[in-house]
Design an enzyme around this catalytic site. Structure first.
Site: not given
Ligand code: BGC
Length: 748
Positions: A235-238
């Protein structure tokens, strides 16, 4: 072999407890997962990005590690790399990044960014290659192969349709599926199929209402089922919002910016749902198996892993070669360039970008460069002691207001404490100390916004003074040459911001106008990751060079081009519009959307719009001059018979092998490189489909008088199309339209 890999991974996974497996599928540090020591499974260590391997952070806070071992080779940004139109250089530059990532002990390097440049205002455009899916894929694939030969995984990002920073965490992209498949996905397809990218990063935004990092449509239907992808999705961060959706989706690893690692959606919350029987454990098993397969592919467990290296002389040579080929000569009307060093006894360089470093800014693309040669230093070191080089800033950026702005969302860690060797660095607004933890706050405010800069009266006054000084100097008779170096910096080209328009910041238009009045023969150099408006002065500027963030040797490369040691060969990988309102995202679609953004322009992205609807760009896609000239012979088509063709995946696949063949001659008196471009063109412009689209290119080097036959594979369907061959999208030199013969050939 691959079957064997899966069964070995499955066997290993079967020995893991649920807790151990959960530890492997989410961040246990800001840039690492948990390993399983008893079985020799290591944590997966990741780092940004494409311009180099980012500095190290504390495991659980965005505090840079107090470590000087993380200064690295600084590569040209992806836009610059794209401007080289050189697949071999893309491979070699990728190889530098892979070696450095491995040398720094990383397993995954979080790049390259391959989103399509839908609007010139997107703040992260400098991290992306092009507005064209074919060019992006053709360069990203070798880049990825270069990275991965070092037993490090590339992570192509951000999958998919992450085309703006404004509200990037929530914006719902409303794009027709056909357009998605033809414009926004092909580069990803090529990155995973031809490039073999071992990991993919899901985007922050939503598409058709689903967040990309947990989207069934994107991750299962397209990536896994249609493309047969068995790599790891991170995932992208968050970017993960829902435990059940994420767990059941094809996402493998959840990462975020906060340090409450156990609270990540795919951590404790997931374990609880599994305990309650609401989610079957096998969804976790599948993820773990893919992660273990990745680790085996990277030789993380068999002791046969390459060790990599960083900051080598060889790496610096490679990034210098890439920087040289990234420089684009946009204009040279009176042949002022190249300058003759023998005739320069005293020159004046004006402009903050002349003496400014950029490596430390831009967001997660920031790095600690081992060094960075500025344009001024590049010029001075090339000219040596026989020429005096004076410098005047001419303009300055805004001060306090910008930095306050930046605290909210945008990127740019200030590792240097404000000043780097007394020089202004990017990521610091006028030397003001920046907060170190912009990324910790990056999940606020929807993730990004359009950055409007308020008038900073103090900066204005300072600029007026600097401008007066510079113009006076330029007008004095002591200088053999005046060179202006301006453009953008990472206050504009930055994660978390979109630009409000294409205007040059800091009153540079006024400055350029006045300088040109004082010195009509001034050479103008602009540097940045995305185009700017030039209307106020372009007709009076005889010569214009465009540089990108060119890496640690960017200034060397620029100087070599200015003084003729290198013949420029960069070509624009994107349209340079006159204003952003000439871009289809703005005049046909919406940009930026907030809650939802409609891609109303459909297929007509970039030059596909300009060329179909006859809108004049400032400089067209594929444009770039040389100090020599090339003549084109008549193009012919060759059809390769009895060739296995790849019919799967519908629109992405090449259906037959057709080549455009053309003789190119260097008719000037310098050795130079030409990028021969092939466009598939409609016979009649029906305005229902893009009039033309890039379908092939080759870069060739020719000595004066030399002729070479160039054979270029044409990708795409040829039926009812012409093949246009030329030096840019608007400088077509030869068209093949003898379709009778071709049709006959194809029937066979
Ligand atoms: C960016 C990613 C980056 C990640 C890790 C995010 O803010 O969108 O591109 O890889 O942070 O730093």
């Amino acid at each position: 072999m691959e079957m064997n890999l899966r069964s070995r991974a499955e066997e290993l996974a079967a020995q893991l407890t649920l807790e151990e497996k959960i530890g492997m599928i989410h961040g246990a540090e800001l840039f690492a997962t948990k390993g399983v020591e008893r079985l020799g499974i290591l944590p997966l260590r990741m780092s940004d990005s494409t311009m180099g391997v980012r500095q190290d952070f504390e495991p659980d806070s965005w505090q840079p590690m107090a470590d000087s071992g993380d200064f690295v080779t600084y590569l040209p940004c992806c836009s610059g790399l794209a401007a080289t139109w050189n697949r071999d250089l893309a491979y070699e530059t990728g190889s530098v990044l892979g070696a450095e990532a491995r040398g720094r002990g990383k397993d995954v390097i979080l790049g390259p960014g391959i989103n399509i440049k839908r609007s010139p205002l997107c703040g992260r455009n400098f991290e992306y290659f092009s507005e064209d899916p074919y060019l992006t894929g053709e360069l990203a694939a070798p880049f990825i192969r270069g990275v991965q030969q070092w037993d490090v995984a590339a992570c192509v990002k951000h999958f998919a349709a992450n085309n703006q920073e404004t509200e990037r965490l929530w914006v719902d992209v409303d794009v027709d599926e056909d357009v998605l498949r033809r414009v926004y996905l092909p580069a990803f397809y090529k990155a995973v199929r031809a490039g073999g990218a071992l990991t993919v990063m899901g985007a922050y935004n939503r598409i058709y209402g689903e967040h990309c990092c947990q989207s069934d449509f994107l991750l299962r239907k397209i990536l896994r089922e249609e493309w047969g992808y068995d790599g790891v999705v991170i995932s992208d961060w968050g970017g993960v919002h829902d435990t059940e959706l994420a767990a059941k989706s094809q996402l493998d690893i959840e990462m975020s910016v906060t340090s409450d690692f156990d609270e990540y959606k795919m951590a404790e919350p997931l374990r609880k749902l599994i305990d309650k029987g609401e989610i079957p454990e096998r969804v976790v098993d599948e993820k773990v198996v893919r992660i273990l397969m990745l680790m085996m592919r990277l030789h993380m467990m068999d002791g046969r892993r390459k060790r990599g290296c960083y900051d080598t002389e060889g790496h610096r040579q490679t990034v210098l070669r890439a920087a040289r080929e990234s420089v684009v000569l946009l204009k040279n009307d009176k042949g002022i360039l190249p300058l003759d060093p023998e005739k320069c006894k005293r020159i004046l360089v004006v402009g903050e970008n002349g003496d400014c470093t950029h490596a430390g800014g831009g967001g997660s693309g920031e790095i600690k460069a081992l060094y960075e040669i500025t344009p001024l230093l590049g010029i001075r070191k090339l000219l040596g002691g026989n020429c005096r080089v004076d410098y005047a800033a001419g303009y300055c950026r805004d001060g306090g207001i910008e930095s306050k702005d930046r605290e909210a969302v945008s990127g740019g860690t200030d590792f240097s404490g404000g000043d780097n060797d007394g020089k202004k660095t990017d990521g610091t607004a006028g030397g003001v100390k920046q907060p170190v933890n912009w990324q910790a706050a990056s999940l606020e405010n929807g993730g990004g916004s359009v950055k409007h800069v308020e008038v900073d009266e103090a900066a204005r006054r300072r600029r007026r003074r600097l401008r007066k000084e510079a113009v006076e100097l330029a007008g004095s008779s002591v200088y053999d040459q005046v060179i202006f170096v301006g453009g953008l910096n990472h206050d504009q080209d930055s994660e978390g911001n979109d630009r409000p328009d294409m205007k040059l910041p800091y009153e540079q238009d006024e400055l350029i106008c006045e300088l040109l009045k004082a010195r009509p023969d001034m050479v103008t150099v602009l540097l940045g990751g995305s185009p700017v408006e030039m209307g106020r002065w372009i007709d009076r500027a005889d010569s214009l060079i465009w540089c990108w963030y060119g890496g640690m040797e960017g200034g060397t490369a620029l100087a070599e081009v200015l003084f003729g040691e290198v013949n420029p060969s960069g070509k624009l990988p994107e349209s340079f519009y006159k204003t952003h309102m000439d871009c289809s995202a703005h005049c046909m679609g919406e940009f930026p959307g907030t809650d939802r953004v409609r891609y109303g322009e459909g297929m007509f992205v970039g030059y596909r719009y300009l060329d179909t609807f006859e809108v004049e760009p400032r400089f067209c896609f594929g444009h770039g001059l040389s100090y020599t000239e090339f003549a084109y012979g008549k193009a012919e088509l060759e059809v390769e018979k009895n060739q296995e063709t790849d019919m799967e995946a519908g629109t992405y696949a090449e259906r037959r092998n057709i080549f455009a063949v053309c003789e190119i001659t260097n008719i000037g008196n310098r050795t130079g490189k030409e990028t021969v471009q092939v466009y598939l063109r409609q016979r009649e412009n029906d305005k229902k489909e893009p009039y033309q689209a890039l379908a092939g290119f080759e870069k060739v080097e020719l000595k004066p008088g030399e002729t070479k036959k160039v054979r270029i594979r044409v990708e795409g369907q040829l039926s009812d199309k012409e093949v246009a061959v030329g030096s840019s999208s608007r400088d077509i030199r030869t068209i093949v339209n003898d379709h009778g013969i071709l049709r006959e050939e194809m029937k066979k």
